[in-house]
Design a protein around this motif. Structure first.
Motif: not given
Length: 205
Positions: A72-90
């Motif tokens: 999900i983090a890789q396929s979403s727009p934006g930096p993968i580090a921030v995307n990864g943090a978002i999905v894990i935090g959520y």
């Protein structure tokens, strides 16, 4: 009396849940802060370290879920580090968890880059700095290779032939044929949708 004891029991359970959530948010923030501060080499490195922290150490997420979150983090727009943090935090604590993880992830690079930008011209041509960065690049490659192997072995052990073919095809498309990663992700996502649709259709029969 029964109503009073039931109310007290509910109140205590809620208190424990609130306390537990605060503990998770605190650990989540400081974990993301620590990982983001000492991660060199881009988003893929922090994702691998998140896997070690949240899957191997805290056991908050299992390995298959981590693979899904990385996808999900890789396929979403934006930096993968921030995307990864978002999905894990959520995943761990909802919207508040996502915001907490984002703050922990973005604060260190924001401060570090701000400091570096002030004295950039002083060390940009430094031989010593260039050698440090080259050493970091070698370490980054080793970290990524290690976690790719660990997570890839998990898929191989499931002996799902289609997943293995997708993994091998994606690797060949990226490394051999130099196809843009965006197209690879889109195609793999479409294959996943088709597989899900067919499995549900087969289950209904």
């Amino acid at each position: 009396m029964n109503y009073e004891s039931s109310y007290e029991s509910i109140r205590l359970r809620r208190g424990k849940l609130v306390k537990n959530k605060k503990s998770i948010l605190r650990k989540l923030f400081f974990s993301c802060l620590y990982l983001s501060t000492f991660t060199f080499g881009g988003g893929y490195v922090i994702v691998t370290l998140m896997k070690k922290k949240f899957v191997d150490d805290y056991h908050w997420i299992d390995e298959n879920e981590m693979l899904d979150l990385v996808a999900i983090a890789q396929s979403s727009p934006g930096p993968i580090a921030v995307n990864g943090a978002i999905v894990i935090g959520y995943k761990l604590a909802g919207i508040l968890g996502a915001v907490t993880a984002i703050l922990g992830t973005i604060i260190p690079p924001f401060l570090i880059i701000s400091v570096i930008s002030v004295g950039y011209h002083s060390f940009s041509d430094s031989y010593f700095i260039s050698q440090i960065l080259e050493g970091m690049q070698a370490g980054v490659g080793a970290v990524i290779a290690s976690v790719v192997y660990e997570m890839g072995v998990g898929i191989a052990q499931e002996k799902d032939k289609i997943s293995l073919l997708i993994m091998a095809g994606a690797f060949a498309a990226s490394c051999v044929y130099k196809i843009n990663v965006v197209y690879i992700i889109i195609v793999c996502g479409m294959i996943g949708v088709i597989r899900t649709f067919l499995s549900k259709k087969g289950g209904e029969k």
